[in-house]
Motif scaffolding. Structure first.
Motif, PDB file in Angstrom:
ATOM      1  N   GLU A  66     -90.292 -58.145  81.951  1.00 61.30           N
ATOM      2  CA  GLU A  66     -91.239 -57.978  83.054  1.00 61.30           C
ATOM      3  C   GLU A  66     -91.161 -59.134  84.041  1.00 61.30           C
ATOM      4  O   GLU A  66     -91.263 -58.929  85.245  1.00 61.30           O
ATOM      5  N   ALA A  67     -90.940 -60.347  83.548  1.00 58.14           N
ATOM      6  CA  ALA A  67     -90.810 -61.511  84.427  1.00 58.14           C
ATOM      7  C   ALA A  67     -89.586 -61.375  85.325  1.00 58.14           C
ATOM      8  O   ALA A  67     -89.564 -61.910  86.445  1.00 58.14           O
ATOM      9  N   ALA A  68     -88.567 -60.652  84.849  1.00 63.67           N
ATOM     10  CA  ALA A  68     -87.341 -60.450  85.620  1.00 63.67           C
ATOM     11  C   ALA A  68     -87.360 -59.133  86.396  1.00 63.67           C
ATOM     12  O   ALA A  68     -86.338 -58.707  86.930  1.00 63.67           O
ATOM     13  N   GLY A  69     -88.516 -58.468  86.430  1.00 62.34           N
ATOM     14  CA  GLY A  69     -88.623 -57.205  87.147  1.00 62.34           C
ATOM     15  C   GLY A  69     -88.186 -55.996  86.339  1.00 62.34           C
ATOM     16  O   GLY A  69     -88.005 -54.916  86.882  1.00 62.34           O
ATOM     17  N   GLY A  70     -88.031 -56.156  85.037  1.00 64.32           N
ATOM     18  CA  GLY A  70     -87.596 -55.060  84.181  1.00 64.32           C
ATOM     19  C   GLY A  70     -88.734 -54.462  83.386  1.00 64.32           C
ATOM     20  O   GLY A  70     -89.912 -54.784  83.597  1.00 64.32           O
ATOM     21  N   GLU A  71     -88.367 -53.599  82.454  1.00 64.36           N
ATOM     22  CA  GLU A  71     -89.366 -52.903  81.642  1.00 64.36           C
ATOM     23  C   GLU A  71     -88.836 -52.658  80.242  1.00 64.36           C
ATOM     24  O   GLU A  71     -87.637 -52.508  80.041  1.00 64.36           O
ATOM     25  N   MET A  72     -89.760 -52.599  79.299  1.00 64.25           N
ATOM     26  CA  MET A  72     -89.438 -52.184  77.941  1.00 64.25           C
ATOM     27  C   MET A  72     -90.421 -51.086  77.543  1.00 64.25           C
ATOM     28  O   MET A  72     -91.632 -51.241  77.708  1.00 64.25           O
ATOM     29  N   HIS A  73     -89.880 -49.980  77.048  1.00 72.20           N
ATOM     30  CA  HIS A  73     -90.701 -48.893  76.543  1.00 72.20           C
ATOM     31  C   HIS A  73     -90.346 -48.671  75.081  1.00 72.20           C
ATOM     32  O   HIS A  73     -89.201 -48.887  74.679  1.00 72.20           O
ATOM     33  N   LEU A  74     -91.313 -48.228  74.299  1.00 68.26           N
ATOM     34  CA  LEU A  74     -91.096 -47.901  72.888  1.00 68.26           C
ATOM     35  C   LEU A  74     -91.228 -46.396  72.719  1.00 68.26           C
ATOM     36  O   LEU A  74     -92.079 -45.767  73.354  1.00 68.26           O
ATOM     37  N   ALA A  75     -90.401 -45.840  71.826  1.00 66.14           N
ATOM     38  CA  ALA A  75     -90.419 -44.392  71.653  1.00 66.14           C
ATOM     39  C   ALA A  75     -90.247 -43.996  70.194  1.00 66.14           C
ATOM     40  O   ALA A  75     -89.620 -44.715  69.417  1.00 66.14           O
ATOM     41  N   ASP A  76     -90.817 -42.848  69.872  1.00 68.46           N
ATOM     42  CA  ASP A  76     -90.588 -42.147  68.605  1.00 68.46           C
ATOM     43  C   ASP A  76     -90.929 -43.000  67.380  1.00 68.46           C
ATOM     44  O   ASP A  76     -90.134 -43.137  66.459  1.00 68.46           O
ATOM     45  N   MET A  77     -92.139 -43.562  67.391  1.00 62.17           N
ATOM     46  CA  MET A  77     -92.559 -44.432  66.294  1.00 62.17           C
ATOM     47  C   MET A  77     -93.034 -43.662  65.080  1.00 62.17           C
ATOM     48  O   MET A  77     -93.745 -42.667  65.209  1.00 62.17           O
ATOM     49  N   LEU A  78     -92.643 -44.154  63.911  1.00 64.83           N
ATOM     50  CA  LEU A  78     -93.184 -43.627  62.667  1.00 64.83           C
ATOM     51  C   LEU A  78     -94.641 -44.082  62.545  1.00 64.83           C
ATOM     52  O   LEU A  78     -95.025 -45.120  63.094  1.00 64.83           O
TER      53      LEU A  78
END
Length: 126
Positions: A82-94
């Protein structure tokens, strides 16, 4: 007598698969993410960022366990992205991993998706 070894050798070793999807990366940890294995995930995430990928989807479908050390790797990487203008998303969690995020309050800071495809579709494209 006891079933597990003190060195954790009966644990399911963490695997980390990484694949590029356009300008994004899908990072898929499998097994147990804990203080014994968190560095392996950290190295994979760092490598993605070093290669210029600032949009990452973490596919949690094979992640069976996550402790506070593993959660810290995810949170730290999210902040760096986020500090670099990006994103992280999480998917399909048990359910057990989703519960850890819920209990710790971390679910409120991540963008969560039911499917990896949904997460990729939600990321902006260049």
């Amino acid at each position: 007598m006891g079933r597990g070894m003190p060195d954790g050798s009966d644990r399911r070793q963490l695997t980390v698969d990484v694949r590029r999807v356009g300008s994004s990366a899908v990072v898929a940890p499998g097994g147990e993410l804990d203080h014994h294995s968190a560095e392996k995930l950290r190295e994979s995430l760092d490598a993605c960022i070093a290669e210029g990928c600032n949009r990452i989807v973490v596919d949690c479908s094979a992640l069976e366990f996550c402790d506070s050390t593993g959660l810290n790797v995810l949170l730290t990487t999210r902040l760096e992205l986020e500090a670099a203008g990006g994103e992280m998303h999480l998917a399909d969690m048990l359910p057990n991993v989703a519960r850890v995020l819920e209990i710790t309050g971390a679910a409120a800071v991540f963008v969560l998706h039911d499917r990896v495809e949904d997460a990729l579709a939600a990321l902006p494209t260049d």
